[in-house]
Structure formats: C-alpha cells, structure tokens
Design a protein around this motif. Structure first.
Motif, PDB file in Angstrom:
ATOM      1  N   GLY A  83       0.828  -1.200   0.000  1.00  0.00           N
ATOM      2  CA  GLY A  83       0.000   0.000   0.000  1.00  0.00           C
ATOM      3  C   GLY A  83       0.861   1.247   0.000  1.00  0.00           C
ATOM      4  O   GLY A  83       1.977   1.262   0.536  1.00  0.00           O
ATOM      5  N   ILE A  84       0.348   2.302  -0.597  1.00  0.00           N
ATOM      6  CA  ILE A  84       1.119   3.525  -0.816  1.00  0.00           C
ATOM      7  C   ILE A  84       1.611   4.140   0.498  1.00  0.00           C
ATOM      8  O   ILE A  84       2.644   4.788   0.556  1.00  0.00           O
ATOM      9  N   GLU A  85       0.869   3.918   1.587  1.00  0.00           N
ATOM     10  CA  GLU A  85       1.260   4.491   2.875  1.00  0.00           C
ATOM     11  C   GLU A  85       2.576   3.909   3.379  1.00  0.00           C
ATOM     12  O   GLU A  85       3.275   4.528   4.178  1.00  0.00           O
ATOM     13  N   SER A  86       2.939   2.705   2.920  1.00  0.00           N
ATOM     14  CA  SER A  86       4.146   2.034   3.415  1.00  0.00           C
ATOM     15  C   SER A  86       5.431   2.599   2.817  1.00  0.00           C
ATOM     16  O   SER A  86       6.525   2.271   3.279  1.00  0.00           O
ATOM     17  N   ALA A  87       5.320   3.429   1.792  1.00  0.00           N
ATOM     18  CA  ALA A  87       6.498   3.933   1.081  1.00  0.00           C
ATOM     19  C   ALA A  87       7.341   4.836   1.968  1.00  0.00           C
ATOM     20  O   ALA A  87       6.809   5.541   2.842  1.00  0.00           O
ATOM     21  N   PRO A  88       8.651   4.842   1.767  1.00  0.00           N
ATOM     22  CA  PRO A  88       9.461   5.866   2.428  1.00  0.00           C
ATOM     23  C   PRO A  88       9.008   7.239   1.948  1.00  0.00           C
ATOM     24  O   PRO A  88       8.613   7.401   0.779  1.00  0.00           O
ATOM     25  N   ASP A  89       9.029   8.211   2.825  1.00  0.00           N
ATOM     26  CA  ASP A  89       8.568   9.548   2.447  1.00  0.00           C
ATOM     27  C   ASP A  89       9.569  10.264   1.554  1.00  0.00           C
ATOM     28  O   ASP A  89       9.207  11.196   0.841  1.00  0.00           O
ATOM     29  N   PHE A  90      10.812   9.827   1.603  1.00  0.00           N
ATOM     30  CA  PHE A  90      11.829  10.390   0.718  1.00  0.00           C
ATOM     31  C   PHE A  90      12.970   9.393   0.573  1.00  0.00           C
ATOM     32  O   PHE A  90      13.147   8.507   1.404  1.00  0.00           O
ATOM     33  N   ILE A  91      13.719   9.564  -0.498  1.00  0.00           N
ATOM     34  CA  ILE A  91      14.978   8.843  -0.697  1.00  0.00           C
ATOM     35  C   ILE A  91      16.056   9.882  -0.936  1.00  0.00           C
ATOM     36  O   ILE A  91      15.921  10.730  -1.825  1.00  0.00           O
ATOM     37  N   THR A  92      17.112   9.826  -0.138  1.00  0.00           N
ATOM     38  CA  THR A  92      18.266  10.694  -0.360  1.00  0.00           C
ATOM     39  C   THR A  92      19.289   9.908  -1.168  1.00  0.00           C
ATOM     40  O   THR A  92      19.805   8.891  -0.709  1.00  0.00           O
ATOM     41  N   ILE A  93      19.563  10.372  -2.378  1.00  0.00           N
ATOM     42  CA  ILE A  93      20.525   9.706  -3.259  1.00  0.00           C
ATOM     43  C   ILE A  93      21.861  10.428  -3.146  1.00  0.00           C
ATOM     44  O   ILE A  93      21.977  11.605  -3.495  1.00  0.00           O
ATOM     45  N   ASP A  94      22.844   9.717  -2.639  1.00  0.00           N
ATOM     46  CA  ASP A  94      24.180  10.297  -2.505  1.00  0.00           C
ATOM     47  C   ASP A  94      25.024   9.862  -3.700  1.00  0.00           C
ATOM     48  O   ASP A  94      25.000   8.700  -4.099  1.00  0.00           O
ATOM     49  N   SER A  95      25.772  10.811  -4.254  1.00  0.00           N
ATOM     50  CA  SER A  95      26.633  10.502  -5.390  1.00  0.00           C
ATOM     51  C   SER A  95      27.888   9.772  -4.934  1.00  0.00           C
ATOM     52  O   SER A  95      28.328   9.915  -3.790  1.00  0.00           O
ATOM     53  N   ALA A  96      28.469   9.000  -5.832  1.00  0.00           N
ATOM     54  CA  ALA A  96      29.706   8.278  -5.509  1.00  0.00           C
ATOM     55  C   ALA A  96      30.849   9.228  -5.192  1.00  0.00           C
ATOM     56  O   ALA A  96      31.844   8.803  -4.595  1.00  0.00           O
ATOM     57  N   ASP A  97      30.726  10.496  -5.594  1.00  0.00           N
ATOM     58  CA  ASP A  97      31.781  11.466  -5.267  1.00  0.00           C
ATOM     59  C   ASP A  97      31.394  12.325  -4.060  1.00  0.00           C
ATOM     60  O   ASP A  97      31.860  13.446  -3.915  1.00  0.00           O
ATOM     61  N   GLY A  98      30.554  11.780  -3.197  1.00  0.00           N
ATOM     62  CA  GLY A  98      30.208  12.469  -1.960  1.00  0.00           C
ATOM     63  C   GLY A  98      31.405  12.563  -1.031  1.00  0.00           C
ATOM     64  O   GLY A  98      32.454  11.962  -1.261  1.00  0.00           O
ATOM     65  N   GLY A  99      31.238  13.315   0.041  1.00  0.00           N
ATOM     66  CA  GLY A  99      32.363  13.557   0.947  1.00  0.00           C
ATOM     67  C   GLY A  99      32.188  12.886   2.291  1.00  0.00           C
ATOM     68  O   GLY A  99      31.133  12.356   2.624  1.00  0.00           O
ATOM     69  N   THR A 100      33.257  12.916   3.081  1.00  0.00           N
ATOM     70  CA  THR A 100      33.232  12.348   4.425  1.00  0.00           C
ATOM     71  C   THR A 100      34.461  12.828   5.177  1.00  0.00           C
ATOM     72  O   THR A 100      35.401  13.352   4.579  1.00  0.00           O
ATOM     73  N   GLY A 101      34.456  12.616   6.496  1.00  0.00           N
ATOM     74  CA  GLY A 101      35.623  12.988   7.282  1.00  0.00           C
ATOM     75  C   GLY A 101      36.734  11.966   7.198  1.00  0.00           C
ATOM     76  O   GLY A 101      37.906  12.296   7.322  1.00  0.00           O
ATOM     77  N   ALA A 102      36.380  10.698   6.987  1.00  0.00           N
ATOM     78  CA  ALA A 102      37.391   9.639   6.912  1.00  0.00           C
ATOM     79  C   ALA A 102      36.799   8.449   6.175  1.00  0.00           C
ATOM     80  O   ALA A 102      35.686   8.023   6.468  1.00  0.00           O
ATOM     81  N   ALA A 103      37.532   7.936   5.198  1.00  0.00           N
ATOM     82  CA  ALA A 103      37.067   6.764   4.444  1.00  0.00           C
ATOM     83  C   ALA A 103      38.249   6.070   3.791  1.00  0.00           C
ATOM     84  O   ALA A 103      39.245   6.711   3.452  1.00  0.00           O
ATOM     85  N   PRO A 104      38.163   4.748   3.595  1.00  0.00           N
ATOM     86  CA  PRO A 104      39.202   4.041   2.836  1.00  0.00           C
ATOM     87  C   PRO A 104      39.217   4.549   1.385  1.00  0.00           C
ATOM     88  O   PRO A 104      38.166   4.664   0.753  1.00  0.00           O
ATOM     89  N   GLN A 105      40.400   4.810   0.860  1.00  0.00           N
ATOM     90  CA  GLN A 105      40.489   5.381  -0.482  1.00  0.00           C
ATOM     91  C   GLN A 105      39.903   4.476  -1.565  1.00  0.00           C
ATOM     92  O   GLN A 105      39.299   4.982  -2.521  1.00  0.00           O
ATOM     93  N   PRO A 106      40.051   3.134  -1.500  1.00  0.00           N
ATOM     94  CA  PRO A 106      39.431   2.306  -2.545  1.00  0.00           C
ATOM     95  C   PRO A 106      37.930   2.524  -2.667  1.00  0.00           C
ATOM     96  O   PRO A 106      37.386   2.529  -3.771  1.00  0.00           O
TER      97      PRO A 106
END
Length: 493
Positions: A318-341
């Motif tokens: 049912g339509i009520e069960s849907a997430p109210d939004f989806i946040t799509i993050d790009s592969a070139d997003g940022g972070t404070g610390a992450a493995p380079q691979p």
C-alpha cells in the motif's frame, strides 16, 4: 660603546657556535637513525637528505592548491567553485569580468538553454512548497531547495555545529544531524532538523546497540526535529560505516552517542536487522509509527535491482508504506574519513543514479509519493539547478556549507588538526571560528544558491527553479557538440 659592540659580537658568535653544534648533532642523530632503520628504503640509502622527500611530498599539496593548479583543475573542488562560495558567504560581489574560465568544450559540461523570452523579474516566483510524509501524523512542508547535509557532532566541532544550526535558521532551510546523534548545539539555533539514524544507532540505541523506541520518542519530542533519515550508505564509503577516531571521542560526544569515551567509533557497515528491501520498509514503518514524522532513507546507488523489488513491495503493501523520501548520494560524496578504494571506485555518480531512480519511481507510479533528495558535490547554483532538472525535489550539501564556515580544503578532517576549527576538538584552533559571523555566512551562502538557481530558471523561461526540466539542459559530448538532457536519458523516462 666599543666594549658593548665587542660583547655583542662575542654573544652572537657564541650563539652561532651553539646553533651550529646543535645542527651538526641533529644531523648525526638523524644519520644514525636513518641508516639503522629498516622501514624506509629512501632514508636508509640516502640518510638525512632522503627526509626532504617526505617534506616536499607534504608541501606539494599546499603549493598545488595555492600556486600551480588552474582555477578549474583542483580536486575535489576547484578554486573557481570555492571562490564563489566564499564570496557568496561573505555577501560580496559575485560577478566576474572579461569571460568565463570554464571551457565549454570539455565532455560533460552542463549548458542551460536560455529562452528567447525569459521570465521577467515581476513574474518570478519563490520555489513552491513541497510536503513530505502526507500520511504521517506530522507531515513536513518546506519550500527550501538547498539544505545542510548530514555532518555529525564529533566529526564537526561544537562551534561549527552551532554556526550551522543558527545559519540554517536564518536561511530557512533544514539541517541534517548526521549519524552522531542529537546535541544541544543542533537545537540551540532553532533550525528545522532531520535526525539521521546510522548503522550504529547513535543517540537512539539501547545498551546492546539496537534501536530503542523510547529514545526515538525522546528525539521526536523536539518540535525542531521534522524528519528521520535511515542511513543505508553514503557516497564516499558505500559498504563502510562511519569512522570517528578515538581522539575525537570526548566525554560529551561519548554521552550523546552512547559509546565509550576515547575509543575509535566505528559503525557497522550495514544495519544488522536489514537484509532485504522488505526489511527497509519494516524499519521505516517502526520509526515513522513511533515518531509520527516523515521517514526515508539515504543510499548511494550501485546495484539497483533491489529498488525494483522495493517499489513492487510498496505497491503490494500500500502507498502508505512507502518511504517519504529517498536521499541519493553521489559516488563522489564527501566524508571525514574513508578508505580510499571505496572513495575512489565504488558506487554510481549522481548523473547516472538520479535519473535511474526517478525513472523507476515513475515506472511504479510512486514518483509523486516519494520525494527525492540529492547530494554529492552540488555546491554552486548551476549544479543545484542541474540536479533539479534531472528530477530532484531537494538538494543537500555538507562541504558547500563547510566552505561557507571557512573551510580551506586542507583535507585534515580525520586528523583533529583542521586549521579553521571546523573538524577539530582542539580549543585553540576552534577559537578562529566565530559562531555569529559564520552563521551569517552560512545563511548568505544558502540565500545566493537559491538566488543563482532562480537566475538560471528565469533565463530558461520558467518562473522558479523547481520548474526546470531535462529539456532545459544540454551536455557536451566527446565530439565537442552537445546533446539535450532528455535525449541522453530517453531510456530513463
């Protein structure tokens, strides 16, 4: 007088001899250490002199940033983009003279198609209101196009969070807490907040690290908390949880997150209780029913077959069960610390994932029900307008607002040595970040992103940025000629 001069010469001569002796002694110590150590071949083969190699390597980043890289070359954000953000944040002249430094022949260049009859100023409209969570007890309605993306207290310093909170309130946009929990510094500015639930459930976890409905209710009791975002993954490190070094985990941060003080805070690389698309909907239902507020999830899109299953399951439940939004993050997003691979090579960039998800939502009849939020290097008006044209409802940015706070792209976020006081808990370095001044800069920056996106929209003949469509944009191809965005994505309709 002559005696004084002779005495001064003797003193300086003695100091010089002492200095020279210390220098020789230092060189000898370095020589012995270099020839006896076995970890660095350069230092062992070229004692003392070999050390300059490491010095110059560290300095190279600095010189490239300020002297050698051209305006449009530097990564991850070039000087032209950062300069625009700085000027917008300071509310100074943002115009340029003589001609653009951006080549219009580079593959991938975005070009908006101006209309022969542009929208007049008196015909222009503010962005329309959008409501998230229409089936919730407390839906959230906003007209803000551009908002502050998730950055945790802990990764960010206390004054940085305070400045962002106050600035978001002045700008009339929302601020995402990041996965580090809700602090008093998020609340004190009065801004609308999106509470992010990461894989470690910081701030809403029980003693075993599981989601606590009681703590969810405590967070939701704050009127400023408007939505909840379940973080599945993020662009800079898909398949890897948050990473906060132990030197940043002081008593206050440990208390907010519900973790031991002084220990590395490494989140699981996924939610243990989510193993399928059906589990995502179950978790969203739990959070939304507990809080009464809009709930969605954030993910960087890679493999996407699971989305077909998710959307089919929504229509089954049912339509009520849907997430109210989806946040799509790009592969070139940022972070404070992450493995380079992971940072370099995993996930889809927004130019592929955004139209893909929009197309799938339309296919399943869910486009109006589920709102799309996008993030990933969208820090200037042209890129925000591009994302809206591709189908986004909202854009969020972390690093853009960090630049507004004064970030100089020193890329020391994970070392607790941030020279601008934004990502360090060193109180001496934090002194440089004046909360009142930086809050106003955050608001200025946000305002001019909205203004710039509106300028582009009016040039294209529509009344507001939310009315931009794919037919308003062309993309330069390898031939040097451009193609309409709607033709490029004709298989994504």
């Amino acid at each position: 007088m002559s005696n004084f001069i002779m005495f001064s010469i003797d003193v300086f001569a003695s100091l010089f001899i002492v200095f020279l002796g210390l220098l020789v002694l230092t060189v000898i110590i370095f020589y012995i250490r270099d020839v006896t150590q076995t970890k660095h071949a350069i230092r062992r083969n070229y004692p003392v002199i070999g050390r300059f190699r490491y010095f110059f390597e560290r300095q190279g980043e600095f010189f490239r940033q300020y002297f050698f890289a051209q305006d449009r070359e530097e990564m991850p954000f070039n000087r032209a983009e950062r300069s625009w953000v700085y000027r917008a944040a300071k509310d100074v002249d943002r115009t340029a003279a003589f001609g653009s430094t951006q080549s219009l022949e580079v593959t991938g260049t975005v070009m908006f198609m101006n209309c022969a009859f542009p929208t007049l100023d008196e015909e222009a409209l503010d962005p329309s209101n959008v409501t998230l969570g229409p089936y919730c007890k407390k839906p959230y309605t906003t007209n803000s196009l551009f908002n502050v993306s998730g950055m945790s207290f802990g990764a960010l310093s206390k004054p940085a969070v305070r400045a962002l909170s106050k600035g978001a309130k002045l700008a009339g946009c929302w601020m995402n807490t990041g996965e580090g929990g809700l602090s008093s510094y998020h609340l004190e500015g009065g801004a609308d907040l999106v509470f992010q639930i990461g894989t470690a459930k910081y701030g809403v976890r029980d003693e075993h690290g599981n989601l606590s409905t009681e703590k969810l209710k405590e967070v939701a009791a704050h009127e400023q908390v408007k939505m909840f975002e379940l973080k599945m993954s993020q662009g800079a490190k898909p398949g890897k949880g948050g990473m906060l070094p132990g030197r940043k985990v002081n008593a206050e941060i440990a208390n907010i997150r519900g973790i031991p003080e002084g220990q590395d805070s490494i989140s699981p690389n996924g939610h243990p209780e989510i193993k399928s698309p059906s589990d995502i909907l179950d978790m969203i239902a739990t959070v939304r029913n507990t809080t009464g507020k809009p709930t969605g999830f954030k993910a960087v899109i890679g493999a996407y077959g699971w989305l077909e299953t998710l959307f089919a399951e929504i229509n089954h439940r049912g339509i009520e069960s849907a997430p109210d939004f989806i946040t799509i993050d790009s592969a070139d997003g940022g972070t404070g610390a992450a493995p380079q691979p992971l940072m370099d090579s995993v996930g889809l960039p927004l130019r592929e994932s955004l139209p893909l998800v929009v197309s799938m939502l339309k296919k399943h009849g869910l486009r109006d029900r589920i709102k799309i939020i996008t993030s990933g290097k969208l820090i200037v008006p042209s890129k925000v307008a591009w994302a809206l044209a591709l189908g986004a409802d909202f854009v969020v940015s972390a690093r853009g607002h960090m630049f507004a706070l004064g970030c100089i792209q020193a890329m020391q976020c994970n070392k607790d040595t941030c020279p601008t006081g934004i990502t360090t808990h060193n109180e001496r370095l934090q002194r440089g970040l004046n909360v009142a001044d930086k809050a106003q800069r955050v608001a200025n920056y946000n305002k001019y992103v909205h203004y710039g996106a509106g300028l582009i929209a009016h040039s294209c003949g529509v009344s507001s940025a939310r009315e931009l469509k794919r037919e308003h944009v062309r993309i330069v191809q390898e031939s040097g000629l451009s193609e309409p965005l709607d033709k490029m994505y004709e298989n994504y309709k």
